[in-house]
Design an enzyme around this catalytic site. Sequence first.
Site, PDB file in Angstrom:
ATOM      1  N   CYS A   1       0.860  -1.181   0.000  1.00 49.87           N
ATOM      2  CA  CYS A   1       0.000   0.000   0.000  1.00 49.87           C
ATOM      3  C   CYS A   1       0.897   1.232   0.000  1.00 49.87           C
ATOM      4  O   CYS A   1       1.910   1.242  -0.697  1.00 49.87           O
ATOM      5  CB  CYS A   1      -0.966  -0.020   1.182  1.00 49.87           C
ATOM      6  SG  CYS A   1      -0.154  -0.039   2.795  1.00 49.87           S
ATOM      7  N   LYS A   2       0.572   2.249   0.776  1.00 49.20           N
ATOM      8  CA  LYS A   2       1.419   3.441   0.830  1.00 49.20           C
ATOM      9  C   LYS A   2       2.564   3.257   1.817  1.00 49.20           C
ATOM     10  O   LYS A   2       3.693   3.625   1.550  1.00 49.20           O
ATOM     11  CB  LYS A   2       0.590   4.669   1.197  1.00 49.20           C
ATOM     12  CG  LYS A   2       1.378   5.963   1.210  1.00 49.20           C
ATOM     13  CD  LYS A   2       0.500   7.152   1.503  1.00 49.20           C
ATOM     14  CE  LYS A   2       1.345   8.426   1.555  1.00 49.20           C
ATOM     15  NZ  LYS A   2       0.496   9.581   1.875  1.00 49.20           N
TER      16      LYS A   2
END
Length: 169
Positions: free
Chosen positions: A133-134
Site C-alpha cells: 500500500c502506501k
Amino acid sequence: KMKLGRSIQQCAPLFCVRRLVSTRVISRCNISFTTTHRAICALSVPAVFGTTMPSRSLASDAKAEIRDFDPILAKKMIHEDDGILIDCRTPQEFQSGAPPTAVLFPYDQIPARIDEIHALTGNDFDKSIVVYCKSGGRSAVAKQTLQLAGYRRVSNLGGIAQALEAFPR
C-alpha cells in the site's frame, strides 16, 4: 490504528460462531478501531467467506513461513513462482504510479471482491500473493484478510517505495 486486547485471529472463532457482527462480539474481544472502514473490513470477513476460518495456529504458521517487508522474497514470489502483486491503495493513489504488474484491489474491497482474486489465482490457495500500500498498514490488513480467506503464501511488501524498488516501472 487498532488497539487490540486480543488479536483478530484470537477473536475469529467468536465472529464465526456468532455469524452476526455485534457490539457484544467487539466488546468481548476488547477491540477498538479508530476508523470505521477497518472495522468493516475486519468484521465482514466471516460474513463474506461464510465458512469456518483458519485456526489461530494455522494463520500463525502461514505468517511464520512467509516473511514481510522482504523485497528479494517478493521478487521471487512474483517472478519465479508466477505470483500476483496486489496494490491495496485507493484508485487515485494507484493512478499516481504503480509497478507495471500490479493489480488494484483496495484493501477494504477485498472481502467483497474475493471471487476476482480466486479467478486470478485459479482457486490455488498456495499461489504466491504480494500485497503493498502506501506505508504497509493497509496491506497488513489485506494480508490478514487473504489469509482468513485461505491463502497460505501472502507477503506484505510494505509501502509503494519498496514496491517500486522491487518492481521498477
